[in-house]
Design a protein around this motif. Structure first.
Motif, PDB file in Angstrom:
ATOM      1  N   VAL A  89       1.386  16.065 -54.226  1.00 43.72           N
ATOM      2  CA  VAL A  89       2.106  15.931 -55.373  1.00 43.72           C
ATOM      3  C   VAL A  89       1.299  16.077 -56.475  1.00 43.72           C
ATOM      4  CG1 VAL A  89       3.769  14.268 -56.515  1.00 43.72           C
ATOM      5  CG2 VAL A  89       4.072  14.724 -54.026  1.00 43.72           C
ATOM      6  N   ARG A  90       0.087  15.437 -56.438  1.00 41.45           N
ATOM      7  CA  ARG A  90      -0.629  15.610 -57.739  1.00 41.45           C
ATOM      8  C   ARG A  90      -1.190  17.009 -58.032  1.00 41.45           C
ATOM      9  NH1 ARG A  90      -3.531  11.062 -59.886  1.00 41.45           N
ATOM     10  NH2 ARG A  90      -4.323  12.532 -61.186  1.00 41.45           N
ATOM     11  N   VAL A  91      -1.195  17.700 -56.978  1.00 35.79           N
ATOM     12  CA  VAL A  91      -1.856  19.134 -57.349  1.00 35.79           C
ATOM     13  C   VAL A  91      -0.686  20.076 -56.793  1.00 35.79           C
ATOM     14  CG1 VAL A  91      -4.088  18.379 -57.041  1.00 35.79           C
ATOM     15  CG2 VAL A  91      -2.727  18.982 -55.072  1.00 35.79           C
ATOM     16  N   GLN A  92       0.570  19.854 -56.918  1.00 36.99           N
ATOM     17  CA  GLN A  92       1.683  20.697 -56.565  1.00 36.99           C
ATOM     18  C   GLN A  92       1.626  22.026 -57.329  1.00 36.99           C
ATOM     19  OE1 GLN A  92       5.563  19.079 -57.279  1.00 36.99           O
ATOM     20  NE2 GLN A  92       4.847  17.749 -58.969  1.00 36.99           N
ATOM     21  N   GLU A  93       1.110  21.945 -58.764  1.00 37.95           N
ATOM     22  CA  GLU A  93       0.937  23.361 -59.304  1.00 37.95           C
ATOM     23  C   GLU A  93       0.375  24.497 -58.572  1.00 37.95           C
ATOM     24  OE1 GLU A  93      -2.854  21.402 -60.313  1.00 37.95           O
ATOM     25  OE2 GLU A  93      -0.554  20.642 -60.335  1.00 37.95           O
ATOM     26  N   TYR A  94      -0.547  24.042 -57.386  1.00 36.78           N
ATOM     27  CA  TYR A  94      -1.319  24.960 -56.518  1.00 36.78           C
ATOM     28  C   TYR A  94      -0.254  25.360 -55.396  1.00 36.78           C
ATOM     29  CZ  TYR A  94      -5.066  26.860 -53.723  1.00 36.78           C
ATOM     30  OH  TYR A  94      -5.844  27.717 -52.972  1.00 36.78           O
ATOM     31  N   ARG A  95       0.164  26.487 -55.130  1.00 35.78           N
ATOM     32  CA  ARG A  95       1.233  26.828 -54.220  1.00 35.78           C
ATOM     33  C   ARG A  95       0.969  26.628 -52.940  1.00 35.78           C
ATOM     34  NH1 ARG A  95       2.805  33.144 -54.922  1.00 35.78           N
ATOM     35  NH2 ARG A  95       0.724  33.309 -53.689  1.00 35.78           N
ATOM     36  N   PRO A  96      -0.186  26.869 -52.438  1.00 36.81           N
ATOM     37  CA  PRO A  96      -0.482  26.260 -50.910  1.00 36.81           C
ATOM     38  C   PRO A  96      -0.291  24.772 -50.844  1.00 36.81           C
ATOM     39  CG  PRO A  96      -2.205  27.741 -51.647  1.00 36.81           C
ATOM     40  CD  PRO A  96      -1.310  27.484 -52.660  1.00 36.81           C
ATOM     41  N   ALA A  97      -0.624  23.948 -52.054  1.00 37.60           N
ATOM     42  CA  ALA A  97      -0.293  22.504 -51.805  1.00 37.60           C
ATOM     43  C   ALA A  97       1.026  22.101 -51.642  1.00 37.60           C
ATOM     44  CB  ALA A  97      -0.757  21.746 -53.121  1.00 37.60           C
ATOM     45  N   ARG A  98       1.985  22.880 -52.343  1.00 39.12           N
ATOM     46  CA  ARG A  98       3.351  22.828 -52.288  1.00 39.12           C
ATOM     47  C   ARG A  98       3.879  22.969 -50.766  1.00 39.12           C
ATOM     48  NH1 ARG A  98       3.448  25.493 -57.349  1.00 39.12           N
ATOM     49  NH2 ARG A  98       4.292  27.430 -56.440  1.00 39.12           N
ATOM     50  N   THR A  99       3.266  24.109 -50.145  1.00 40.18           N
ATOM     51  CA  THR A  99       3.475  24.500 -49.042  1.00 40.18           C
ATOM     52  C   THR A  99       3.093  23.452 -48.036  1.00 40.18           C
ATOM     53  OG1 THR A  99       3.174  27.051 -49.511  1.00 40.18           O
ATOM     54  CG2 THR A  99       3.263  26.373 -47.103  1.00 40.18           C
ATOM     55  N   LEU A 100       2.078  23.014 -48.018  1.00 40.18           N
ATOM     56  CA  LEU A 100       1.577  21.696 -47.278  1.00 40.18           C
ATOM     57  C   LEU A 100       2.425  20.536 -47.497  1.00 40.18           C
ATOM     58  CD1 LEU A 100      -2.508  21.983 -47.593  1.00 40.18           C
ATOM     59  CD2 LEU A 100      -0.901  22.602 -45.534  1.00 40.18           C
TER      60      LEU A 100
ATOM     61  N   LEU B 152      -0.348  27.259 -41.491  1.00 43.72           N
ATOM     62  CA  LEU B 152      -0.658  28.577 -41.351  1.00 43.72           C
ATOM     63  C   LEU B 152      -0.285  29.409 -42.488  1.00 43.72           C
ATOM     64  CD1 LEU B 152      -0.172  29.376 -37.137  1.00 43.72           C
ATOM     65  CD2 LEU B 152      -2.322  28.908 -38.633  1.00 43.72           C
ATOM     66  N   ILE B 153       0.912  28.952 -42.868  1.00 45.43           N
ATOM     67  CA  ILE B 153       1.317  29.942 -43.979  1.00 45.43           C
ATOM     68  C   ILE B 153       0.472  29.369 -45.256  1.00 45.43           C
ATOM     69  CG2 ILE B 153       3.665  29.959 -45.807  1.00 45.43           C
ATOM     70  CD1 ILE B 153       5.308  29.644 -43.164  1.00 45.43           C
ATOM     71  N   ALA B 154       0.336  28.189 -45.442  1.00 50.47           N
ATOM     72  CA  ALA B 154      -0.591  27.964 -46.508  1.00 50.47           C
ATOM     73  C   ALA B 154      -1.800  28.581 -46.605  1.00 50.47           C
ATOM     74  CB  ALA B 154      -0.682  26.104 -46.458  1.00 50.47           C
ATOM     75  N   ARG B 155      -2.475  28.665 -45.399  1.00 47.55           N
ATOM     76  CA  ARG B 155      -3.707  29.346 -45.087  1.00 47.55           C
ATOM     77  C   ARG B 155      -3.608  30.743 -45.545  1.00 47.55           C
ATOM     78  NH1 ARG B 155      -6.688  28.839 -39.751  1.00 47.55           N
ATOM     79  NH2 ARG B 155      -8.191  29.945 -40.982  1.00 47.55           N
ATOM     80  N   LYS B 156      -2.675  31.339 -45.306  1.00 49.84           N
ATOM     81  CA  LYS B 156      -2.276  32.949 -45.929  1.00 49.84           C
ATOM     82  C   LYS B 156      -2.084  32.889 -47.371  1.00 49.84           C
ATOM     83  CE  LYS B 156      -0.236  34.639 -41.422  1.00 49.84           C
ATOM     84  NZ  LYS B 156       1.049  35.413 -40.992  1.00 49.84           N
TER      85      LYS B 156
END
Length: 458
Positions: A79-90, A138-142
Protein backbone atom coordinates in the motif's frame (compact mmCIF):
# COMPACT_ATOMS: atom_id res chain seq x y z
CA UNK A 1 9.49 -28.95 20.12
CA UNK A 2 6.53 -28.97 17.72
CA UNK A 3 5.82 -25.33 18.40
CA UNK A 4 9.51 -24.48 18.05
CA UNK A 5 9.91 -26.12 14.63
CA UNK A 6 6.65 -24.65 13.28
CA UNK A 7 7.45 -21.08 14.31
CA UNK A 8 11.04 -21.10 13.12
CA UNK A 9 9.97 -22.60 9.78
CA UNK A 10 7.49 -19.74 9.39
CA UNK A 11 10.19 -17.20 10.33
CA UNK A 12 12.58 -18.70 7.77
CA UNK A 13 9.92 -18.62 5.08
CA UNK A 14 9.17 -15.00 6.02
CA UNK A 15 12.87 -14.13 5.62
CA UNK A 16 12.78 -15.42 2.05
CA UNK A 17 9.56 -13.51 1.32
CA UNK A 18 10.92 -10.28 2.79
CA UNK A 19 14.22 -10.60 0.89
CA UNK A 20 12.44 -11.21 -2.42
CA UNK A 21 10.00 -8.38 -1.78
CA UNK A 22 12.79 -5.92 -0.98
CA UNK A 23 14.58 -6.75 -4.22
CA UNK A 24 11.43 -6.88 -6.33
CA UNK A 25 10.12 -3.53 -5.09
CA UNK A 26 13.58 -1.94 -4.69
CA UNK A 27 12.60 -0.80 -1.20
CA UNK A 28 16.01 0.64 -0.21
CA UNK A 29 15.50 3.26 -2.94
CA UNK A 30 11.70 3.69 -2.95
CA UNK A 31 11.02 3.56 0.81
CA UNK A 32 14.24 3.48 2.82
CA UNK A 33 12.53 3.98 6.21
CA UNK A 34 10.06 1.19 5.53
CA UNK A 35 12.90 -1.01 4.36
CA UNK A 36 14.70 -0.55 7.67
CA UNK A 37 11.48 -1.30 9.58
CA UNK A 38 10.76 -4.65 7.92
CA UNK A 39 14.18 -5.87 8.98
CA UNK A 40 12.38 -6.70 12.25
CA UNK A 41 9.98 -9.17 10.56
CA UNK A 42 11.23 -11.93 12.90
CA UNK A 43 10.08 -10.16 16.07
CA UNK A 44 6.39 -11.25 15.87
CA UNK A 45 7.47 -14.91 15.43
CA UNK A 46 9.76 -14.88 18.45
CA UNK A 47 7.09 -13.10 20.51
CA UNK A 48 4.53 -15.77 19.58
CA UNK A 49 7.02 -18.51 20.38
CA UNK A 50 7.78 -17.08 23.83
CA UNK A 51 4.10 -16.46 24.47
CA UNK A 52 3.30 -20.09 23.61
CA UNK A 53 6.02 -21.35 25.93
CA UNK A 54 4.83 -19.12 28.73
CA UNK A 55 1.23 -20.25 28.66
CA UNK A 56 1.98 -23.78 27.46
CA UNK A 57 -0.05 -23.15 24.32
CA UNK A 58 0.24 -26.19 22.21
CA UNK A 59 -1.72 -25.28 19.12
CA UNK A 60 -1.08 -25.85 15.46
CA UNK A 61 -2.52 -22.39 14.65
CA UNK A 62 0.61 -20.51 15.70
CA UNK A 63 2.23 -20.59 12.22
CA UNK A 64 -1.06 -19.51 10.65
CA UNK A 65 -1.20 -16.48 12.95
CA UNK A 66 2.38 -15.52 12.08
CA UNK A 67 1.71 -16.06 8.38
CA UNK A 68 -1.30 -13.75 8.66
CA UNK A 69 0.82 -11.15 10.43
CA UNK A 70 3.49 -11.48 7.72
CA UNK A 71 0.89 -11.10 4.97
CA UNK A 72 -0.49 -8.03 6.73
CA UNK A 73 2.99 -6.52 6.76
CA UNK A 74 3.36 -7.30 3.06
CA UNK A 75 0.00 -5.62 2.36
CA UNK A 76 1.05 -2.53 4.30
CA UNK A 77 4.31 -2.34 2.35
CA UNK A 78 2.49 -2.71 -0.97
CA UNK A 79 0.00 0.00 0.00
CA UNK A 80 2.89 2.37 0.83
CA UNK A 81 4.52 1.86 -2.59
CA UNK A 82 1.35 1.43 -4.62
CA UNK A 83 2.42 4.20 -7.07
CA UNK A 84 4.73 1.49 -8.46
CA UNK A 85 2.58 -0.53 -10.89
CA UNK A 86 4.01 -4.02 -10.05
CA UNK A 87 3.28 -3.25 -6.36
CA UNK A 88 -0.38 -2.71 -7.19
CA UNK A 89 -0.37 -6.01 -9.08
CA UNK A 90 1.19 -7.83 -6.08
CA UNK A 91 -1.41 -6.20 -3.80
CA UNK A 92 -4.10 -7.65 -6.04
CA UNK A 93 -2.29 -11.00 -5.96
CA UNK A 94 -2.11 -11.40 -2.15
CA UNK A 95 -5.56 -9.96 -1.38
CA UNK A 96 -7.51 -13.27 -1.96
CA UNK A 97 -4.94 -15.27 0.03
CA UNK A 98 -5.06 -12.80 2.93
CA UNK A 99 -8.85 -12.95 2.89
CA UNK A 100 -8.76 -16.75 2.88
CA UNK A 101 -6.23 -16.82 5.77
CA UNK A 102 -8.38 -14.46 7.87
CA UNK A 103 -11.55 -16.48 7.25
CA UNK A 104 -9.82 -19.80 7.99
CA UNK A 105 -8.22 -18.48 11.19
CA UNK A 106 -11.49 -16.98 12.47
CA UNK A 107 -13.45 -20.11 11.55
CA UNK A 108 -10.99 -22.37 13.38
CA UNK A 109 -10.99 -20.10 16.43
CA UNK A 110 -14.80 -19.97 16.61
CA UNK A 111 -15.64 -23.59 15.76
CA UNK A 112 -13.34 -26.40 14.82
CA UNK A 113 -16.36 -28.45 13.74
CA UNK A 114 -17.26 -25.81 11.13
CA UNK A 115 -13.72 -25.94 9.82
CA UNK A 116 -13.76 -29.72 9.57
CA UNK A 117 -17.22 -29.70 7.94
CA UNK A 118 -16.18 -27.31 5.19
CA UNK A 119 -12.54 -28.42 4.90
CA UNK A 120 -13.04 -29.28 1.19
CA UNK A 121 -14.37 -25.80 0.50
CA UNK A 122 -11.48 -24.24 2.39
CA UNK A 123 -8.97 -26.43 0.53
CA UNK A 124 -10.42 -25.38 -2.84
CA UNK A 125 -10.42 -21.78 -1.77
CA UNK A 126 -6.84 -22.01 -0.63
CA UNK A 127 -5.81 -23.64 -3.93
CA UNK A 128 -7.60 -20.89 -5.88
CA UNK A 129 -5.91 -18.21 -3.75
CA UNK A 130 -2.50 -19.80 -4.32
CA UNK A 131 -3.08 -20.06 -8.12
CA UNK A 132 -4.32 -16.45 -8.12
CA UNK A 133 -1.22 -15.40 -6.16
CA UNK A 134 1.20 -17.19 -8.50
CA UNK A 135 -0.54 -15.88 -11.62
CA UNK A 136 -0.42 -12.26 -10.54
CA UNK A 137 3.13 -12.61 -9.24
CA UNK A 138 4.15 -13.70 -12.73
CA UNK A 139 2.22 -10.76 -14.18
CA UNK A 140 3.98 -8.44 -11.77
CA UNK A 141 7.36 -9.85 -12.85
CA UNK A 142 6.48 -9.14 -16.51
CA UNK A 143 5.42 -5.65 -15.58
CA UNK A 144 8.68 -5.12 -13.73
CA UNK A 145 10.70 -6.32 -16.74
CA UNK A 146 8.67 -4.08 -19.03
CA UNK A 147 9.16 -1.12 -16.70
CA UNK A 148 12.84 -1.93 -16.46
CA UNK A 149 13.08 -1.89 -20.24
CA UNK A 150 11.22 1.42 -20.30
CA UNK A 151 13.54 2.76 -17.60
CA UNK A 152 16.60 1.74 -19.60
CA UNK A 153 15.09 3.35 -22.68
CA UNK A 154 14.30 6.51 -20.73
CA UNK A 155 17.81 6.60 -19.33
CA UNK A 156 19.22 6.09 -22.83
CA UNK A 157 16.92 8.82 -24.16
CA UNK A 158 17.85 11.08 -21.27
CA UNK A 159 21.51 10.39 -21.89
CA UNK A 160 20.99 11.10 -25.57
CA UNK A 161 19.13 14.32 -24.72
CA UNK A 162 21.97 15.37 -22.43
CA UNK A 163 24.49 14.61 -25.16
CA UNK A 164 22.39 16.51 -27.70
CA UNK A 165 22.03 19.38 -25.24
CA UNK A 166 25.79 19.37 -24.71
CA UNK A 167 26.37 19.28 -28.47
CA UNK A 168 23.82 22.07 -28.94
CA UNK A 169 25.61 24.10 -26.29
CA UNK A 170 28.91 23.54 -28.08
CA UNK A 171 27.31 24.38 -31.44
CA UNK A 172 25.65 27.48 -30.01
CA UNK A 173 28.99 28.55 -28.58
CA UNK A 174 30.64 27.93 -31.97
CA UNK A 175 27.81 29.78 -33.74
CA UNK A 176 28.14 32.67 -31.30
CA UNK A 177 31.89 32.81 -31.89
CA UNK A 178 31.38 32.55 -35.65
CA UNK A 179 28.67 35.22 -35.55
CA UNK A 180 30.95 37.52 -33.57
CA UNK A 181 33.74 36.83 -36.07
CA UNK A 182 31.44 37.47 -39.04
CA UNK A 183 30.12 40.63 -37.39
CA UNK A 184 33.67 41.85 -36.90
CA UNK A 185 34.55 40.94 -40.49
CA UNK A 186 31.40 42.70 -41.71
CA UNK A 187 32.33 45.83 -39.80
CA UNK A 188 35.87 45.64 -41.18
CA UNK A 189 34.54 45.14 -44.72
CA UNK A 190 32.10 48.02 -44.24
CA UNK A 191 34.96 50.21 -43.08
CA UNK A 192 37.10 49.04 -46.00
CA UNK A 193 34.19 49.73 -48.39
CA UNK A 194 33.80 53.24 -47.03
CA UNK A 195 37.53 53.82 -47.45
CA UNK A 196 37.32 52.37 -50.96
CA UNK A 197 34.44 54.68 -51.84
CA UNK A 198 36.40 57.63 -50.50
CA UNK A 199 39.46 56.56 -52.45
CA UNK A 200 37.38 56.01 -55.57
CA UNK A 201 35.85 59.48 -55.26
CA UNK A 202 39.33 60.92 -54.86
CA UNK A 203 40.60 59.00 -57.90
CA UNK A 204 37.63 60.11 -59.98
CA UNK A 205 38.29 63.67 -58.94
CA UNK A 206 41.97 63.18 -59.77
CA UNK A 207 41.00 61.82 -63.18
CA UNK A 208 38.77 64.83 -63.77
CA UNK A 209 41.53 67.18 -62.68
CA UNK A 210 44.01 65.39 -64.95
CA UNK A 211 41.54 65.68 -67.80
CA UNK A 212 40.99 69.32 -66.91
CA UNK A 213 44.74 69.88 -66.85
CA UNK A 214 45.13 68.41 -70.32
CA UNK A 215 42.17 70.47 -71.53
CA UNK A 216 43.58 73.62 -69.96
CA UNK A 217 46.91 73.09 -71.65
CA UNK A 218 45.15 72.73 -75.00
CA UNK A 219 42.99 75.76 -74.31
CA UNK A 220 46.02 77.85 -73.37
CA UNK A 221 47.66 76.97 -76.67
CA UNK A 222 44.45 77.32 -78.66
CA UNK A 223 43.42 80.63 -77.10
CA UNK A 224 46.83 82.12 -77.83
CA UNK A 225 46.01 82.44 -81.56
CA UNK A 226 42.86 84.57 -81.24
CA UNK A 227 44.50 86.65 -78.51
CA UNK A 228 47.48 87.31 -80.79
CA UNK A 229 45.11 88.35 -83.57
CA UNK A 230 43.24 90.66 -81.17
CA UNK A 231 46.51 92.24 -80.02
CA UNK A 232 47.91 92.64 -83.54
CA UNK A 233 44.75 94.09 -85.03
CA UNK A 234 44.37 96.43 -82.03
CA UNK A 235 47.86 97.78 -82.64
CA UNK A 236 47.20 98.20 -86.37
CA UNK A 237 43.86 99.86 -85.62
CA UNK A 238 45.54 102.30 -83.26
CA UNK A 239 48.02 103.23 -86.04
CA UNK A 240 45.14 103.70 -88.50
CA UNK A 241 43.35 106.01 -86.05
CA UNK A 242 46.56 108.07 -85.69
CA UNK A 243 46.92 108.37 -89.51
CA UNK A 244 43.25 109.33 -89.81
CA UNK A 245 43.61 112.08 -87.20
CA UNK A 246 46.74 113.45 -88.95
CA UNK A 247 44.94 113.46 -92.29
CA UNK A 248 41.97 115.30 -90.83
CA UNK A 249 44.28 118.09 -89.52
CA UNK A 250 45.77 118.85 -92.94
CA UNK A 251 44.31 121.78 -94.81
CA UNK A 252 44.15 119.76 -98.02
CA UNK A 253 42.45 116.61 -96.72
CA UNK A 254 42.33 113.55 -98.98
CA UNK A 255 38.80 112.18 -98.78
CA UNK A 256 39.72 108.96 -100.60
CA UNK A 257 42.54 108.22 -98.12
CA UNK A 258 40.25 108.90 -95.18
CA UNK A 259 37.67 106.49 -96.60
CA UNK A 260 40.35 103.84 -97.14
CA UNK A 261 41.61 104.26 -93.55
CA UNK A 262 38.09 103.99 -92.20
CA UNK A 263 37.47 100.83 -94.26
CA UNK A 264 40.67 99.26 -92.95
CA UNK A 265 39.74 100.24 -89.41
CA UNK A 266 36.26 98.71 -89.80
CA UNK A 267 37.78 95.49 -91.15
CA UNK A 268 40.23 95.31 -88.22
CA UNK A 269 37.44 95.81 -85.73
CA UNK A 270 35.46 92.96 -87.32
CA UNK A 271 38.48 90.67 -87.06
CA UNK A 272 39.01 91.71 -83.42
CA UNK A 273 35.36 90.91 -82.72
CA UNK A 274 35.66 87.54 -84.49
CA UNK A 275 38.76 86.44 -82.62
CA UNK A 276 37.42 87.80 -79.35
CA UNK A 277 34.33 85.64 -79.77
CA UNK A 278 36.57 82.68 -80.57
CA UNK A 279 38.53 83.23 -77.33
CA UNK A 280 35.28 83.63 -75.38
CA UNK A 281 33.99 80.35 -76.87
CA UNK A 282 37.14 78.54 -75.80
CA UNK A 283 36.90 79.94 -72.26
CA UNK A 284 33.22 78.99 -72.10
CA UNK A 285 34.05 75.44 -73.14
CA UNK A 286 36.72 75.25 -70.44
CA UNK A 287 34.23 76.40 -67.80
CA UNK A 288 31.63 73.90 -68.98
CA UNK A 289 34.15 71.10 -68.76
CA UNK A 290 35.39 72.08 -65.31
CA UNK A 291 32.00 72.34 -63.63
CA UNK A 292 29.97 69.29 -62.54
CA UNK A 293 27.59 67.91 -65.13
CA UNK A 294 24.00 69.09 -64.76
CA UNK A 295 22.70 66.26 -66.94
CA UNK A 296 20.72 68.75 -69.04
CA UNK A 297 20.38 67.57 -72.62
CA UNK A 298 20.39 69.86 -75.59
CA UNK A 299 20.75 69.64 -79.35
CA UNK A 300 24.45 68.99 -80.00
CA UNK A 301 26.43 69.16 -83.22
CA UNK A 302 28.89 66.28 -82.88
CA UNK A 303 31.03 67.51 -85.79
CA UNK A 304 31.75 70.82 -84.03
CA UNK A 305 32.19 69.11 -80.66
CA UNK A 306 34.61 66.50 -82.02
CA UNK A 307 36.68 69.04 -83.99
CA UNK A 308 36.99 71.36 -81.00
CA UNK A 309 38.11 68.65 -78.54
CA UNK A 310 40.45 67.06 -81.10
CA UNK A 311 42.40 70.28 -81.42
CA UNK A 312 42.29 71.00 -77.69
CA UNK A 313 43.71 67.54 -76.92
CA UNK A 314 46.40 67.94 -79.58
CA UNK A 315 47.52 71.35 -78.38
CA UNK A 316 47.41 70.10 -74.78
CA UNK A 317 49.94 67.39 -75.64
CA UNK A 318 52.10 69.87 -77.61
CA UNK A 319 52.10 72.17 -74.59
CA UNK A 320 53.86 69.38 -72.70
CA UNK A 321 56.12 68.25 -75.54
CA UNK A 322 56.98 70.92 -78.13
CA UNK A 323 58.72 68.34 -80.32
CA UNK A 324 55.58 66.24 -80.79
CA UNK A 325 53.74 66.51 -84.09
CA UNK A 326 50.93 64.41 -85.53
CA UNK A 327 48.68 64.39 -88.54
CA UNK A 328 45.04 65.12 -87.78
CA UNK A 329 42.51 63.63 -90.19
CA UNK A 330 38.87 64.63 -89.93
CA UNK A 331 36.04 63.09 -91.91
CA UNK A 332 32.86 64.75 -90.76
CA UNK A 333 29.56 63.74 -92.37
CA UNK A 334 27.97 66.89 -93.81
CA UNK A 335 24.47 65.47 -93.32
CA UNK A 336 25.01 64.60 -89.64
CA UNK A 337 21.94 65.49 -87.63
CA UNK A 338 22.17 67.02 -84.18
CA UNK A 339 21.42 64.68 -81.29
CA UNK A 340 19.91 65.36 -77.90
CA UNK A 341 22.84 64.87 -75.49
CA UNK A 342 24.83 66.32 -72.60
CA UNK A 343 27.53 68.09 -74.61
CA UNK A 344 30.09 68.50 -71.80
CA UNK A 345 29.88 64.79 -70.88
CA UNK A 346 30.41 63.71 -74.49
CA UNK A 347 33.24 66.23 -74.63
CA UNK A 348 34.92 64.41 -71.75
CA UNK A 349 34.52 61.11 -73.60
CA UNK A 350 36.07 62.51 -76.77
CA UNK A 351 38.86 64.20 -74.81
CA UNK A 352 39.72 60.87 -73.14
CA UNK A 353 39.75 59.02 -76.46
CA UNK A 354 41.86 61.72 -78.19
CA UNK A 355 44.29 61.90 -75.26
CA UNK A 356 44.75 58.11 -75.31
CA UNK A 357 45.20 58.18 -79.10
CA UNK A 358 47.90 60.86 -78.94
CA UNK A 359 49.58 58.97 -76.07
CA UNK A 360 49.65 55.78 -78.17
CA UNK A 361 51.13 57.42 -81.28
CA UNK A 362 53.67 59.28 -79.14
CA UNK A 363 54.81 56.00 -77.54
CA UNK A 364 55.14 54.37 -80.95
CA UNK A 365 57.07 57.40 -82.21
CA UNK A 366 59.51 56.96 -79.31
CA UNK A 367 60.29 53.45 -80.56
CA UNK A 368 62.36 55.09 -83.31
CA UNK A 369 60.67 53.89 -86.51
CA UNK A 370 62.09 56.04 -89.27
CA UNK A 371 59.12 55.95 -91.65
CA UNK A 372 56.45 56.26 -88.95
CA UNK A 373 54.05 59.21 -89.16
CA UNK A 374 51.79 59.65 -86.07
CA UNK A 375 48.20 59.99 -87.24
CA UNK A 376 44.92 60.44 -85.35
CA UNK A 377 41.64 60.37 -87.26
CA UNK A 378 38.09 61.29 -86.34
CA UNK A 379 35.12 60.35 -88.51
CA UNK A 380 31.36 60.78 -88.04
CA UNK A 381 28.62 58.99 -89.94
CA UNK A 382 24.85 59.03 -90.08
CA UNK A 383 23.60 55.45 -89.87
CA UNK A 384 20.54 54.25 -91.84
CA UNK A 385 18.48 53.68 -88.69
CA UNK A 386 19.01 57.30 -87.59
CA UNK A 387 21.78 56.62 -85.06
CA UNK A 388 25.06 58.52 -85.14
CA UNK A 389 28.48 56.89 -85.24
CA UNK A 390 31.80 58.40 -84.18
CA UNK A 391 35.10 56.64 -84.92
CA UNK A 392 38.36 57.69 -83.26
CA UNK A 393 41.35 55.93 -84.81
CA UNK A 394 45.10 56.07 -84.27
CA UNK A 395 48.08 54.22 -85.72
CA UNK A 396 49.79 53.88 -82.35
CA UNK A 397 50.98 50.90 -80.32
CA UNK A 398 47.63 49.11 -80.20
CA UNK A 399 46.12 47.12 -77.32
CA UNK A 400 47.25 43.52 -76.59
CA UNK A 401 44.47 40.96 -77.05
CA UNK A 402 44.91 39.66 -73.49
CA UNK A 403 43.90 42.98 -71.92
CA UNK A 404 41.42 44.18 -74.53
CA UNK A 405 38.43 42.87 -72.56
CA UNK A 406 39.52 44.71 -69.42
CA UNK A 407 40.09 48.24 -70.65
CA UNK A 408 36.60 49.44 -69.65
CA UNK A 409 36.96 48.08 -66.09
CA UNK A 410 37.48 50.68 -63.34
CA UNK A 411 41.11 51.22 -62.29
CA UNK A 412 42.51 49.08 -65.11
CA UNK A 413 45.20 50.82 -67.14
CA UNK A 414 47.97 49.82 -69.52
CA UNK A 415 49.94 52.97 -68.74
CA UNK A 416 52.92 52.88 -66.36
CA UNK A 417 52.42 53.75 -62.70
CA UNK A 418 51.80 57.45 -62.21
CA UNK A 419 50.66 58.09 -65.80
CA UNK A 420 47.07 56.90 -65.52
CA UNK A 421 44.36 56.14 -62.95
CA UNK A 422 42.45 53.57 -65.00
CA UNK A 423 39.22 55.59 -64.76
CA UNK A 424 39.17 57.51 -68.05
CA UNK A 425 37.78 54.74 -70.26
CA UNK A 426 35.57 53.44 -67.43
CA UNK A 427 33.93 56.86 -67.02
CA UNK A 428 33.67 57.23 -70.80
CA UNK A 429 31.97 53.83 -71.08
CA UNK A 430 29.44 54.77 -68.37
CA UNK A 431 28.69 58.12 -69.99
CA UNK A 432 28.07 56.56 -73.41
CA UNK A 433 26.23 53.38 -72.38
CA UNK A 434 24.36 54.42 -69.24
CA UNK A 435 23.81 58.15 -69.59
CA UNK A 436 23.19 58.17 -73.36
CA UNK A 437 22.01 54.57 -74.02
CA UNK A 438 24.68 54.12 -76.67
CA UNK A 439 27.55 51.70 -77.23
CA UNK A 440 31.33 52.04 -76.95
CA UNK A 441 33.41 49.36 -78.66
CA UNK A 442 37.09 48.93 -79.40
CA UNK A 443 38.96 47.33 -82.28
CA UNK A 444 42.73 47.03 -82.10
CA UNK A 445 45.76 45.30 -83.58
CA UNK A 446 48.85 45.22 -81.46
CA UNK A 447 51.56 47.33 -83.08
CA UNK A 448 49.17 48.65 -85.77
CA UNK A 449 46.69 50.92 -84.01
CA UNK A 450 43.35 51.18 -82.22
CA UNK A 451 39.88 52.37 -83.18
CA UNK A 452 37.10 53.29 -80.74
CA UNK A 453 33.57 53.25 -82.11
CA UNK A 454 30.82 55.28 -80.42
CA UNK A 455 27.22 54.76 -81.42
CA UNK A 456 24.60 57.16 -80.07
CA UNK A 457 20.83 56.87 -80.58
CA UNK A 458 19.09 59.60 -82.50
Amino acid sequence: MEVNASVFFSVGLAAVVVWRMRRFLDLPTRAPQLDRLINFFWVPGIVLYLFALLIHWKTDRLDEIYTLLLLSMVVLVLVRVQEYRPARTLLLAVAPYVLYAVIELLSGALSSDFLREYRGLFSNSKGFAIIWLITFVLIARKQKKHLEIERVQREAEEKERREIAAQNAVLESMVAERTASLTQQTEELQHALEELKTTQAQLIQAEKMASLGELTAGIAHEIQNPLNFVTNFSDVSAELVTELEEEQQRPDRDAALEAELLADLRQNLQKITHHGQRAASIVRGMLEHSRASTGERQATDLNVLADEYLRLAYHGLRAKDKSFNATLNTHFAPDLRKINAVAQDLGRVLLNLFTNAFYAVQKRKEQGQADYAPTVSIATRQLPDGDVEIRVRDNGTGIPEGVRQKIFQPFFTTKPTGEGTGLGLSLSYDIVTKAHAGTLEVESQEGRGTEFIITLPA
